[in-house]
Design a protein around this motif. Structure first.
Motif, PDB file in Angstrom:
ATOM      1  N   HIS A 144       0.805  -1.219   0.000  1.00  0.00           N
ATOM      2  CA  HIS A 144       0.000   0.000   0.000  1.00  0.00           C
ATOM      3  C   HIS A 144       0.843   1.276   0.000  1.00  0.00           C
ATOM      4  CE1 HIS A 144       0.655  -1.135   4.216  1.00  0.00           C
ATOM      5  NE2 HIS A 144       0.556   0.150   4.511  1.00  0.00           N
ATOM      6  N   ASN A 145       2.162   1.140  -0.039  1.00  0.00           N
ATOM      7  CA  ASN A 145       3.025   2.318  -0.171  1.00  0.00           C
ATOM      8  C   ASN A 145       3.212   2.603  -1.665  1.00  0.00           C
ATOM      9  OD1 ASN A 145       4.968   4.318  -0.136  1.00  0.00           O
ATOM     10  ND2 ASN A 145       6.196   3.351   1.468  1.00  0.00           N
ATOM     11  N   HIS A 146       2.246   3.289  -2.239  1.00  0.00           N
ATOM     12  CA  HIS A 146       2.224   3.460  -3.687  1.00  0.00           C
ATOM     13  C   HIS A 146       3.384   4.323  -4.188  1.00  0.00           C
ATOM     14  CE1 HIS A 146      -1.601   1.432  -3.781  1.00  0.00           C
ATOM     15  NE2 HIS A 146      -2.090   2.283  -2.902  1.00  0.00           N
ATOM     16  N   ALA A 147       3.808   5.305  -3.411  1.00  0.00           N
ATOM     17  CA  ALA A 147       4.923   6.155  -3.841  1.00  0.00           C
ATOM     18  C   ALA A 147       6.212   5.338  -3.928  1.00  0.00           C
ATOM     19  CB  ALA A 147       5.096   7.328  -2.882  1.00  0.00           C
ATOM     20  N   SER A 148       6.436   4.476  -2.957  1.00  0.00           N
ATOM     21  CA  SER A 148       7.637   3.641  -2.973  1.00  0.00           C
ATOM     22  C   SER A 148       7.592   2.654  -4.139  1.00  0.00           C
ATOM     23  CB  SER A 148       7.766   2.896  -1.641  1.00  0.00           C
ATOM     24  OG  SER A 148       8.998   2.238  -1.559  1.00  0.00           O
ATOM     25  N   ARG A 149       6.418   2.139  -4.412  1.00  0.00           N
ATOM     26  CA  ARG A 149       6.266   1.235  -5.557  1.00  0.00           C
ATOM     27  C   ARG A 149       6.589   1.947  -6.865  1.00  0.00           C
ATOM     28  NH1 ARG A 149       0.532  -1.698  -5.319  1.00  0.00           N
ATOM     29  NH2 ARG A 149       1.362  -2.611  -7.223  1.00  0.00           N
ATOM     30  N   ARG A 150       6.095   3.174  -6.998  1.00  0.00           N
ATOM     31  CA  ARG A 150       6.377   3.926  -8.228  1.00  0.00           C
ATOM     32  C   ARG A 150       7.872   4.166  -8.399  1.00  0.00           C
ATOM     33  NH1 ARG A 150       1.580   6.674  -6.726  1.00  0.00           N
ATOM     34  NH2 ARG A 150       2.792   8.339  -5.725  1.00  0.00           N
ATOM     35  N   THR A 151       8.558   4.433  -7.293  1.00  0.00           N
ATOM     36  CA  THR A 151      10.005   4.637  -7.379  1.00  0.00           C
ATOM     37  C   THR A 151      10.695   3.375  -7.858  1.00  0.00           C
ATOM     38  OG1 THR A 151       9.984   6.325  -5.647  1.00  0.00           O
ATOM     39  CG2 THR A 151      12.072   5.204  -6.058  1.00  0.00           C
ATOM     40  N   ALA A 152      10.347   2.231  -7.274  1.00  0.00           N
ATOM     41  CA  ALA A 152      10.961   0.966  -7.695  1.00  0.00           C
ATOM     42  C   ALA A 152      10.712   0.704  -9.177  1.00  0.00           C
ATOM     43  CB  ALA A 152      10.425  -0.191  -6.843  1.00  0.00           C
ATOM     44  N   GLU A 153       9.517   1.002  -9.635  1.00  0.00           N
ATOM     45  CA  GLU A 153       9.185   0.746 -11.036  1.00  0.00           C
ATOM     46  C   GLU A 153       9.869   1.733 -11.975  1.00  0.00           C
ATOM     47  OE1 GLU A 153       4.961   0.717 -10.589  1.00  0.00           O
ATOM     48  OE2 GLU A 153       4.983  -1.266  -9.618  1.00  0.00           O
ATOM     49  N   ARG A 154      10.042   2.978 -11.543  1.00  0.00           N
ATOM     50  CA  ARG A 154      10.790   3.947 -12.359  1.00  0.00           C
ATOM     51  C   ARG A 154      12.243   3.516 -12.527  1.00  0.00           C
ATOM     52  NH1 ARG A 154       8.366   8.074  -8.888  1.00  0.00           N
ATOM     53  NH2 ARG A 154       6.498   8.908  -9.904  1.00  0.00           N
ATOM     54  N   LEU A 155      12.741   2.791 -11.554  1.00  0.00           N
ATOM     55  CA  LEU A 155      14.119   2.310 -11.609  1.00  0.00           C
ATOM     56  C   LEU A 155      14.240   0.998 -12.381  1.00  0.00           C
ATOM     57  CD1 LEU A 155      15.092   3.142  -7.923  1.00  0.00           C
ATOM     58  CD2 LEU A 155      15.892   4.321  -9.985  1.00  0.00           C
ATOM     59  N   ASP A 156      13.151   0.577 -13.009  1.00  0.00           N
ATOM     60  CA  ASP A 156      13.114  -0.636 -13.837  1.00  0.00           C
ATOM     61  C   ASP A 156      13.347  -1.908 -13.036  1.00  0.00           C
ATOM     62  OD1 ASP A 156      12.559   0.721 -16.240  1.00  0.00           O
ATOM     63  OD2 ASP A 156      14.688   1.174 -16.545  1.00  0.00           O
ATOM     64  N   LEU A 157      12.983  -1.870 -11.751  1.00  0.00           N
ATOM     65  CA  LEU A 157      13.007  -3.098 -10.965  1.00  0.00           C
ATOM     66  C   LEU A 157      11.724  -3.878 -11.236  1.00  0.00           C
ATOM     67  CD1 LEU A 157      14.430  -1.841  -7.553  1.00  0.00           C
ATOM     68  CD2 LEU A 157      15.667  -2.708  -9.546  1.00  0.00           C
ATOM     69  N   ARG A 158      11.829  -5.190 -11.129  1.00  0.00           N
ATOM     70  CA  ARG A 158      10.725  -6.083 -11.495  1.00  0.00           C
ATOM     71  C   ARG A 158      10.134  -6.723 -10.251  1.00  0.00           C
ATOM     72  NH1 ARG A 158      11.416 -11.794 -12.900  1.00  0.00           N
ATOM     73  NH2 ARG A 158       9.478 -12.575 -13.760  1.00  0.00           N
ATOM     74  N   LEU A 159       8.823  -6.719 -10.131  1.00  0.00           N
ATOM     75  CA  LEU A 159       8.156  -7.382  -9.021  1.00  0.00           C
ATOM     76  C   LEU A 159       8.346  -8.897  -9.156  1.00  0.00           C
ATOM     77  CD1 LEU A 159       6.259  -7.250  -6.546  1.00  0.00           C
ATOM     78  CD2 LEU A 159       4.336  -7.360  -8.149  1.00  0.00           C
ATOM     79  N   VAL A 160       8.972  -9.514  -8.142  1.00  0.00           N
ATOM     80  CA  VAL A 160       9.239 -10.953  -8.213  1.00  0.00           C
ATOM     81  C   VAL A 160       8.571 -11.725  -7.078  1.00  0.00           C
ATOM     82  CG1 VAL A 160      11.425 -10.667  -9.432  1.00  0.00           C
ATOM     83  CG2 VAL A 160      11.422 -10.775  -6.917  1.00  0.00           C
ATOM     84  N   LEU A 176       6.006  -6.714  -0.842  1.00  0.00           N
ATOM     85  CA  LEU A 176       6.431  -6.881  -2.226  1.00  0.00           C
ATOM     86  C   LEU A 176       7.958  -6.881  -2.265  1.00  0.00           C
ATOM     87  CD1 LEU A 176       4.092  -4.317  -4.047  1.00  0.00           C
ATOM     88  CD2 LEU A 176       3.645  -6.735  -3.569  1.00  0.00           C
ATOM     89  N   VAL A 177       8.509  -7.681  -3.166  1.00  0.00           N
ATOM     90  CA  VAL A 177       9.954  -7.688  -3.395  1.00  0.00           C
ATOM     91  C   VAL A 177      10.197  -7.402  -4.866  1.00  0.00           C
ATOM     92  CG1 VAL A 177      12.087  -9.024  -3.332  1.00  0.00           C
ATOM     93  CG2 VAL A 177      10.375  -9.346  -1.543  1.00  0.00           C
ATOM     94  N   TYR A 178      10.957  -6.360  -5.131  1.00  0.00           N
ATOM     95  CA  TYR A 178      11.364  -6.004  -6.487  1.00  0.00           C
ATOM     96  C   TYR A 178      12.829  -6.379  -6.672  1.00  0.00           C
ATOM     97  CZ  TYR A 178       7.101  -3.301  -7.345  1.00  0.00           C
ATOM     98  OH  TYR A 178       5.799  -2.920  -7.560  1.00  0.00           O
ATOM     99  N   LEU A 179      13.180  -6.722  -7.916  1.00  0.00           N
ATOM    100  CA  LEU A 179      14.517  -7.225  -8.200  1.00  0.00           C
ATOM    101  C   LEU A 179      15.002  -6.672  -9.535  1.00  0.00           C
ATOM    102  CD1 LEU A 179      16.678  -9.326  -7.206  1.00  0.00           C
ATOM    103  CD2 LEU A 179      15.454 -11.039  -8.542  1.00  0.00           C
ATOM    104  N   ASP A 180      16.323  -6.556  -9.657  1.00  0.00           N
ATOM    105  CA  ASP A 180      16.880  -5.998 -10.894  1.00  0.00           C
ATOM    106  C   ASP A 180      17.219  -7.055 -11.933  1.00  0.00           C
ATOM    107  OD1 ASP A 180      19.145  -7.161  -9.675  1.00  0.00           O
ATOM    108  OD2 ASP A 180      20.484  -5.544 -10.324  1.00  0.00           O
ATOM    109  N   ARG A 181      16.865  -8.326 -11.657  1.00  0.00           N
ATOM    110  CA  ARG A 181      17.159  -9.403 -12.603  1.00  0.00           C
ATOM    111  C   ARG A 181      16.247 -10.587 -12.317  1.00  0.00           C
ATOM    112  NH1 ARG A 181      23.165 -10.029 -10.588  1.00  0.00           N
ATOM    113  NH2 ARG A 181      22.750  -7.801 -10.295  1.00  0.00           N
ATOM    114  N   GLU A 182      16.305 -11.574 -13.195  1.00  0.00           N
ATOM    115  CA  GLU A 182      15.560 -12.813 -12.967  1.00  0.00           C
ATOM    116  C   GLU A 182      16.179 -13.549 -11.781  1.00  0.00           C
ATOM    117  OE1 GLU A 182      12.346 -15.159 -13.988  1.00  0.00           O
ATOM    118  OE2 GLU A 182      13.006 -13.358 -15.047  1.00  0.00           O
ATOM    119  N   PRO A 183      15.382 -13.982 -10.801  1.00  0.00           N
ATOM    120  CA  PRO A 183      15.973 -14.667  -9.648  1.00  0.00           C
ATOM    121  C   PRO A 183      16.512 -16.049 -10.029  1.00  0.00           C
ATOM    122  CG  PRO A 183      13.576 -14.666  -9.492  1.00  0.00           C
ATOM    123  CD  PRO A 183      13.928 -13.803 -10.662  1.00  0.00           C
TER     124      PRO A 183
END
Length: 203
Positions: A144-160, A176-183
């Motif tokens: 529910h922290n939508h601002a933090s989610r938007r930041t992660a997505e702007r940085l091209d991190l992927r929800l894994v 939620l865990v975002y990652l910069d590559r395929e796990p």
């Protein structure tokens, strides 16, 4: 990156914390408005300021990179804390011993909306990939922290990963865990050790 301890962006000064930063860091992390999405995370002991400074300095020495004190004026007050650091538990949880970079960002409420988290985050990702590219970069946040989610997505991190937030007193909170590559298999095993098993991985 020439010196990850001291980095300049278009608008920000990113520096290894020093003792004089402790009060500003504590003020940011003790502000209830900074913890609307995770109230139990708010710091209430002023000793947390020096602890944050010491933790960053120790991790800079150990890993070559850690969380910076962030300023938006040369010699000005600290307006945020952020960057990439290797959590101690990541080294313990990862069977490969590699660990991972944790991307973190928290800013003074008075500077929100200026895009500082994205600017700092992009620099942190570049620093992590320069210092130890074999380590994946993760960002943990509540759904529910939508601002933090938007930041992660702007940085091209992927929800894994999406699942219960075990450390949160709110039983309805979703992590939620975002990652910069395929796990890879090693990271999946490490996430499972942290309570984020394969069943929660997002395809």
């Amino acid at each position: 990156m020439r010196d990850p301890r001291h980095v300049r962006t278009a608008r920000l000064w990113l520096d290894e914390p020093v003792e004089a930063d402790a009060d500003d860091l504590y003020a940011i992390h003790s502000d209830p408005a900074s913890w609307v999405h995770f109230p139990s995370g708010r710091m209430t002991d002023p000793a947390a300021g020096p602890v944050m400074v010491g933790a960053s300095r120790r991790r800079f020495d150990r890993d070559g990179l850690a969380y910076w004190s962030v300023r938006d004026a040369d010699g000005g007050p600290v307006v945020g804390r952020g960057g990439c650091a290797v959590p101690d538990e990541a080294l313990d949880a990862d069977p490969t011993g590699r660990g991972w970079w944790n991307l973190y960002y928290r800013f003074d409420q008075r500077v929100l909306g200026r895009g500082y988290a994205t600017e700092m985050g992009a620099t942190a990702l570049a620093a992590a990939r320069s210092v130890a590219p074999e380590r994946p970069v993760l960002a943990y946040l509540v759904e529910h922290n939508h601002a933090s989610r938007r930041t992660a997505e702007r940085l091209d991190l992927r929800l894994v990963w999406r699942g219960p937030d075990a450390a949160n007193p709110d039983p309805h909170a979703v992590r939620l865990v975002y990652l910069d590559r395929e796990p890879d298999d090693g990271l999946v095993a490490a996430l499972a050790a942290e309570g984020m098993g394969p069943a929660g991985l997002v395809g």
